[in-house]
Enzyme design. Structure first.
Site, PDB file in Angstrom:
ATOM      1  N   TYR A  14       0.794  -1.223   0.000  1.00 29.45           N
ATOM      2  CA  TYR A  14       0.000   0.000   0.000  1.00 29.45           C
ATOM      3  C   TYR A  14       0.830   1.279   0.000  1.00 29.45           C
ATOM      4  O   TYR A  14       0.274   2.370  -0.161  1.00 29.45           O
ATOM      5  CB  TYR A  14      -0.927   0.021   1.220  1.00 29.45           C
ATOM      6  CG  TYR A  14      -1.879  -1.131   1.256  1.00 29.45           C
ATOM      7  CD1 TYR A  14      -2.963  -1.189   0.384  1.00 29.45           C
ATOM      8  CD2 TYR A  14      -1.700  -2.188   2.143  1.00 29.45           C
ATOM      9  CE1 TYR A  14      -3.846  -2.253   0.399  1.00 29.45           C
ATOM     10  CE2 TYR A  14      -2.576  -3.262   2.164  1.00 29.45           C
ATOM     11  CZ  TYR A  14      -3.642  -3.286   1.296  1.00 29.45           C
ATOM     12  OH  TYR A  14      -4.510  -4.351   1.304  1.00 29.45           O
ATOM     13  N   HIS A  19      -4.355   6.149  -1.148  1.00 26.29           N
ATOM     14  CA  HIS A  19      -4.839   6.136   0.235  1.00 26.29           C
ATOM     15  C   HIS A  19      -3.738   6.516   1.218  1.00 26.29           C
ATOM     16  O   HIS A  19      -4.023   6.895   2.347  1.00 26.29           O
ATOM     17  CB  HIS A  19      -5.358   4.736   0.572  1.00 26.29           C
ATOM     18  CG  HIS A  19      -6.744   4.704   1.147  1.00 26.29           C
ATOM     19  ND1 HIS A  19      -7.605   5.781   1.205  1.00 26.29           N
ATOM     20  CD2 HIS A  19      -7.434   3.679   1.713  1.00 26.29           C
ATOM     21  CE1 HIS A  19      -8.744   5.425   1.763  1.00 26.29           C
ATOM     22  NE2 HIS A  19      -8.666   4.157   2.083  1.00 26.29           N
ATOM     23  N   TYR A  63      -5.055  -0.952   9.728  1.00 28.31           N
ATOM     24  CA  TYR A  63      -5.510  -0.551   8.405  1.00 28.31           C
ATOM     25  C   TYR A  63      -6.421   0.667   8.516  1.00 28.31           C
ATOM     26  O   TYR A  63      -6.964   0.975   9.573  1.00 28.31           O
ATOM     27  CB  TYR A  63      -6.192  -1.727   7.696  1.00 28.31           C
ATOM     28  CG  TYR A  63      -5.179  -2.754   7.254  1.00 28.31           C
ATOM     29  CD1 TYR A  63      -4.400  -2.536   6.131  1.00 28.31           C
ATOM     30  CD2 TYR A  63      -4.976  -3.914   7.996  1.00 28.31           C
ATOM     31  CE1 TYR A  63      -3.440  -3.455   5.731  1.00 28.31           C
ATOM     32  CE2 TYR A  63      -4.022  -4.845   7.613  1.00 28.31           C
ATOM     33  CZ  TYR A  63      -3.254  -4.611   6.479  1.00 28.31           C
ATOM     34  OH  TYR A  63      -2.300  -5.509   6.101  1.00 28.31           O
ATOM     35  N   ASN A  65      -9.435   1.619   7.892  1.00 34.38           N
ATOM     36  CA  ASN A  65     -10.765   1.612   8.504  1.00 34.38           C
ATOM     37  C   ASN A  65     -10.734   1.291   9.995  1.00 34.38           C
ATOM     38  O   ASN A  65     -11.778   1.266  10.637  1.00 34.38           O
ATOM     39  CB  ASN A  65     -11.712   0.660   7.762  1.00 34.38           C
ATOM     40  CG  ASN A  65     -11.258  -0.777   7.797  1.00 34.38           C
ATOM     41  OD1 ASN A  65     -10.156  -1.075   8.260  1.00 34.38           O
ATOM     42  ND2 ASN A  65     -12.085  -1.671   7.303  1.00 34.38           N
ATOM     43  N   ASN A 117     -13.647   5.960   5.380  1.00 32.15           N
ATOM     44  CA  ASN A 117     -13.652   4.994   6.486  1.00 32.15           C
ATOM     45  C   ASN A 117     -12.631   5.314   7.569  1.00 32.15           C
ATOM     46  O   ASN A 117     -12.855   5.038   8.744  1.00 32.15           O
ATOM     47  CB  ASN A 117     -13.435   3.580   5.952  1.00 32.15           C
ATOM     48  CG  ASN A 117     -14.628   3.078   5.176  1.00 32.15           C
ATOM     49  OD1 ASN A 117     -15.758   3.499   5.397  1.00 32.15           O
ATOM     50  ND2 ASN A 117     -14.378   2.176   4.239  1.00 32.15           N
TER      51      ASN A 117
END
Length: 194
Positions: A14, A19, A63, A65, A117
């Site tokens: 990631y 994000h 993570y 969320n 989120n």
């Protein structure tokens, strides 16, 4: 004590995705302020900078969320609560925003998570939407059939990434202004330009 909370997802998979643009800015701020490498301590990786004593930059290691869980642990385990820490005045969340094009940013003093989120998790953890956020543009998918989750978990094309990174010096100035003058003053100064 002031807290910059940069939202993102842990792991190499990631690291370079839309994000994680909050983490990218956190890295830039740490370098700008003479901070050492981020070190893992409990629920976050964090650092400080010699140019900004009393400011800590944290990256939740849960993570996106579940960012609020990391924040709750951080507040319980560290000295923020003991010194009268007020998220509305003392915390700024660095977060991606699909409503803004790459290379743009906006400061907000409060507000709903707007479908994000990570912000929803932070708000749930605090029991409030009263905290500042610096929303960093990553743009919308060019086609509404593109899944939004897949979009934010993908890399930007080079031109978009350069645009996003090109806004970082001004975004860093906005963070520094927030530290000195608060979120409302920073909004008035930077939102028309960011």
């Amino acid at each position: 004590m002031r807290l910059l909370l940069a939202l993102g997802n842990p792991g190499a998979k990631y690291r370079d995705t839309r994000h994680n643009i909050g983490w990218w800015l956190a890295d830039r701020l740490a370098h700008r302020w003479g901070g050492g490498p981020f070190r893992v301590d409990g629920p976050t990786a964090w650092t400080t900078g010699t140019a900004r004593p009393g400011v800590e930059i944290h990256k939740p290691l849960a993570y996106m969320n579940r960012s609020g869980e990391s924040l709750a642990r951080l507040l319980a385990e560290r000295r923020f609560d003991a010194r009268g820490f007020d998220p509305a005045a003392d915390m700024l969340v660095l977060v991606d925003d699909v409503a803004l094009p790459a290379g743009r940013f906006r400061l907000r003093a409060r507000g709903s998570p707007g479908g994000h989120n990570g912000l929803a998790s932070i708000s749930a953890s605090l029991g409030s939407d009263e905290y500042g956020r610096l929303r960093l543009g990553v743009g919308r998918p060019p086609d509404e059939r593109i899944d939004l989750v897949a979009w934010v978990l993908s890399r930007m094309p080079r031109a978009e990434e350069e645009g996003a990174l090109g806004a970082f010096p001004r975004a860093a100035e906005a963070v520094e202004y927030w530290l000195e003058h608060g979120v409302e003053a920073a909004m008035n100064r930077f939102n028309r330009l960011g």
